[in-house]
Design an enzyme around this catalytic site. Structure first.
Site, PDB file in Angstrom:
ATOM      1  N   SER A 143       0.848  -1.186   0.000  1.00  0.00           N
ATOM      2  CA  SER A 143       0.000   0.000   0.000  1.00  0.00           C
ATOM      3  C   SER A 143       0.885   1.237   0.000  1.00  0.00           C
ATOM      4  O   SER A 143       2.007   1.205   0.541  1.00  0.00           O
ATOM      5  CB  SER A 143      -0.878   0.030   1.254  1.00  0.00           C
ATOM      6  N   TYR A 157      -1.625  -0.736  10.199  1.00  0.00           N
ATOM      7  CA  TYR A 157      -1.800  -1.224   8.819  1.00  0.00           C
ATOM      8  C   TYR A 157      -0.603  -0.811   7.972  1.00  0.00           C
ATOM      9  O   TYR A 157      -0.042  -1.622   7.226  1.00  0.00           O
ATOM     10  CB  TYR A 157      -3.094  -0.628   8.257  1.00  0.00           C
TER      11      TYR A 157
HETATM   12  P1  NAP Z   1     -11.793  -5.111   0.077  1.00  0.00           P
HETATM   13  O1  NAP Z   1     -12.649  -4.577  -1.021  1.00  0.00           O
HETATM   14  O2  NAP Z   1     -12.125  -4.789   1.491  1.00  0.00           O
HETATM   15  O3  NAP Z   1     -11.666  -6.695  -0.107  1.00  0.00           O
HETATM   16  C1  NAP Z   1     -10.870  -7.406   0.787  1.00  0.00           C
HETATM   17  C2  NAP Z   1     -10.824  -8.855   0.354  1.00  0.00           C
HETATM   18  O4  NAP Z   1      -9.942  -9.533   1.265  1.00  0.00           O
HETATM   19  C3  NAP Z   1     -12.177  -9.535   0.423  1.00  0.00           C
HETATM   20  O5  NAP Z   1     -12.328 -10.331  -0.733  1.00  0.00           O
HETATM   21  C4  NAP Z   1     -12.080 -10.400   1.674  1.00  0.00           C
HETATM   22  O6  NAP Z   1     -12.779 -11.634   1.581  1.00  0.00           O
HETATM   23  C5  NAP Z   1     -10.600 -10.705   1.713  1.00  0.00           C
HETATM   24  N1  NAP Z   1     -10.142 -11.060   3.060  1.00  0.00           N
HETATM   25  C6  NAP Z   1     -10.132 -10.289   4.190  1.00  0.00           C
HETATM   26  N2  NAP Z   1      -9.646 -10.992   5.221  1.00  0.00           N
HETATM   27  C7  NAP Z   1      -9.337 -12.225   4.739  1.00  0.00           C
HETATM   28  C8  NAP Z   1      -8.814 -13.407   5.319  1.00  0.00           C
HETATM   29  N3  NAP Z   1      -8.480 -13.470   6.615  1.00  0.00           N
HETATM   30  N4  NAP Z   1      -8.632 -14.492   4.512  1.00  0.00           N
HETATM   31  C9  NAP Z   1      -8.957 -14.454   3.195  1.00  0.00           C
HETATM   32  N5  NAP Z   1      -9.476 -13.364   2.604  1.00  0.00           N
HETATM   33  C10 NAP Z   1      -9.666 -12.265   3.367  1.00  0.00           C
HETATM   34  O7  NAP Z   1     -10.258  -4.645  -0.126  1.00  0.00           O
HETATM   35  P2  NAP Z   1      -9.481  -3.995  -1.370  1.00  0.00           P
HETATM   36  O8  NAP Z   1      -9.570  -2.529  -1.261  1.00  0.00           O
HETATM   37  O9  NAP Z   1      -9.861  -4.686  -2.636  1.00  0.00           O
HETATM   38  O10 NAP Z   1      -7.988  -4.374  -0.939  1.00  0.00           O
HETATM   39  C11 NAP Z   1      -7.287  -5.457  -1.504  1.00  0.00           C
HETATM   40  C12 NAP Z   1      -5.837  -5.342  -1.093  1.00  0.00           C
HETATM   41  O11 NAP Z   1      -5.310  -4.087  -1.556  1.00  0.00           O
HETATM   42  C13 NAP Z   1      -5.605  -5.356   0.426  1.00  0.00           C
HETATM   43  O12 NAP Z   1      -4.425  -6.069   0.722  1.00  0.00           O
HETATM   44  C14 NAP Z   1      -5.460  -3.883   0.775  1.00  0.00           C
HETATM   45  O13 NAP Z   1      -4.716  -3.688   1.943  1.00  0.00           O
HETATM   46  C15 NAP Z   1      -4.743  -3.377  -0.466  1.00  0.00           C
HETATM   47  N6  NAP Z   1      -4.906  -1.927  -0.671  1.00  0.00           N
HETATM   48  C16 NAP Z   1      -6.125  -1.368  -0.906  1.00  0.00           C
HETATM   49  C17 NAP Z   1      -6.223   0.003  -1.070  1.00  0.00           C
HETATM   50  C18 NAP Z   1      -7.535   0.698  -1.329  1.00  0.00           C
HETATM   51  O14 NAP Z   1      -7.554   1.954  -1.294  1.00  0.00           O
HETATM   52  N7  NAP Z   1      -8.612   0.020  -1.606  1.00  0.00           N
HETATM   53  C19 NAP Z   1      -5.072   0.800  -1.004  1.00  0.00           C
HETATM   54  C20 NAP Z   1      -3.855   0.190  -0.746  1.00  0.00           C
HETATM   55  C21 NAP Z   1      -3.781  -1.187  -0.600  1.00  0.00           C
HETATM   56  P3  NAP Z   1     -14.397 -11.747   1.763  1.00  0.00           P
HETATM   57  O15 NAP Z   1     -14.968 -11.186   0.467  1.00  0.00           O
HETATM   58  O16 NAP Z   1     -14.646 -13.195   1.932  1.00  0.00           O
HETATM   59  O17 NAP Z   1     -14.747 -10.917   2.956  1.00  0.00           O
END
Ligand code: NAP
Length: 248
Positions: A143, A157
């Site tokens: 991130s 985080y």
């Molecule tokens: P999101 O929409 O909240 O989706 C998170 C996903 O992770 C969901 O599919 C969830 O599964 C899964 N998950 C959570 N805990 C888990 C566990 N213990 N075991 C297996 N799966 C798990 O998040 P996102 O924004 O797409 O983020 C994806 C990645 O990008 C993350 O690593 C996040 O830190 C990183 N990121 C995101 C952003 C942003 O602005 N969005 C910025 C920087 C980095 P379920 O569907 O089953 O709940």
């Protein structure tokens, strides 16, 4: 030749966009979920409808027994992996360090850091030429917070994502001669459910003025970088931390 990809947290957000784009590029995709089976099944259905190959597979990435069972299920159903995206990740509500509990930190590091190490270990056992595999590619989701620090919001985080950066740098060197490339993508403010899960559903709109590009990004814009890093087009790219953050 068809290649097999596992995306953790593939049912929603950046993971879902990655699954859909990778399937379009010919990957057979295992879509992992932990709580939301319906979302993962919808991604699988969308891929199959477009003529691709996909399956959903349950595991909490911080649970070793479940992760081992997931890797075995994917191998027996689809064959050995050539790609892993360590995408599953969580945030928590905004707080200062002096307001945070050990239980919060353990969850943050168990899922975001140990989950990624665990899945990478199991992928390497299938991919590495040292273990009889044919090589592969691992992409870790870091991130921009790893650089920015997330003070006053969730520096636990940010610290976990900093660990992902170090892990990516070290692992890439460890397995480079075994046919495996390891890179990370560092998204900035991306419009997904993750912000609402931390109690700030409007976070992207509220903070987009801080982004030089003056907007949040989409999950698909991040997926484009991930799927490129997975592909043979990135055959000499390893140990890279790729910022997808609109300049932030
Ligand atoms: P999101 O929409 O909240 O989706 C998170 C996903 O992770 C969901 O599919 C969830 O599964 C899964 N998950 C959570 N805990 C888990 C566990 N213990 N075991 C297996 N799966 C798990 O998040 P996102 O924004 O797409 O983020 C994806 C990645 O990008 C993350 O690593 C996040 O830190 C990183 N990121 C995101 C952003 C942003 O602005 N969005 C910025 C920087 C980095 P379920 O569907 O089953 O709940």
């Amino acid at each position: 030749m068809r290649k097999v990809l596992l995306v953790t947290g593939g049912g929603r957000g950046i993971g879902a966009a990655t699954c859909i784009l990778a399937a379009k590029k010919g990957w057979a995709v295992a879509v992992n979920y932990t709580a939301n089976a319906k979302a993962a099944d919808e991604v699988v259905a969308q891929i199959k409808k477009a003529g691709g190959e996909a399956m959903s597979v349950h595991a909490d990435v911080s649970n070793e027994t479940q992760v081992l069972a997931m890797f075995e299920k994917v191998r027996s159903s689809m064959g050995p992996l050539q790609g892993l995206v360590n995408n599953a990740g969580v945030i928590d509500v905004s707080a200062r360090l002096d307001e945070m509990s050990m239980a919060r930190w353990r969850r943050m590091f168990d899922i975001n850091v140990l989950g990624s190490l665990l899945c990478a270990r199991e992928a390497i056992l299938q991919m590495s030429t040292r273990h009889g595999g044919k090589g592969g590619s691992i992409v870790n989701l870091s991130s921009a917070a790893a650089r920015l620090g997330a003070a006053g919001q969730y520096l636990d985080y940010a610290a976990a994502k900093g660990a992902i950066d170090s892990f990516t740098l070290g692992l890439s060197k460890e397995v480079a001669a075994e046919g495996i490339r390891v890179n990370a993508v560092r998204p900035g403010l991306i419009d997904t459910d993750i912000h609402a899960s931390g109690g700030l559903p409007n976070r992207v709109k509220d903070l987009e003025h801080l982004v030089p590009a003056k907007r949040g990004g989409t999950a698909m814009e991040v997926a484009q970088a991930i799927v490129w890093l997975l592909s043979d087009e990135a055959s000499y790219t390893t140990m890279s931390l790729v910022d997808v953050s609109g300049g932030r």
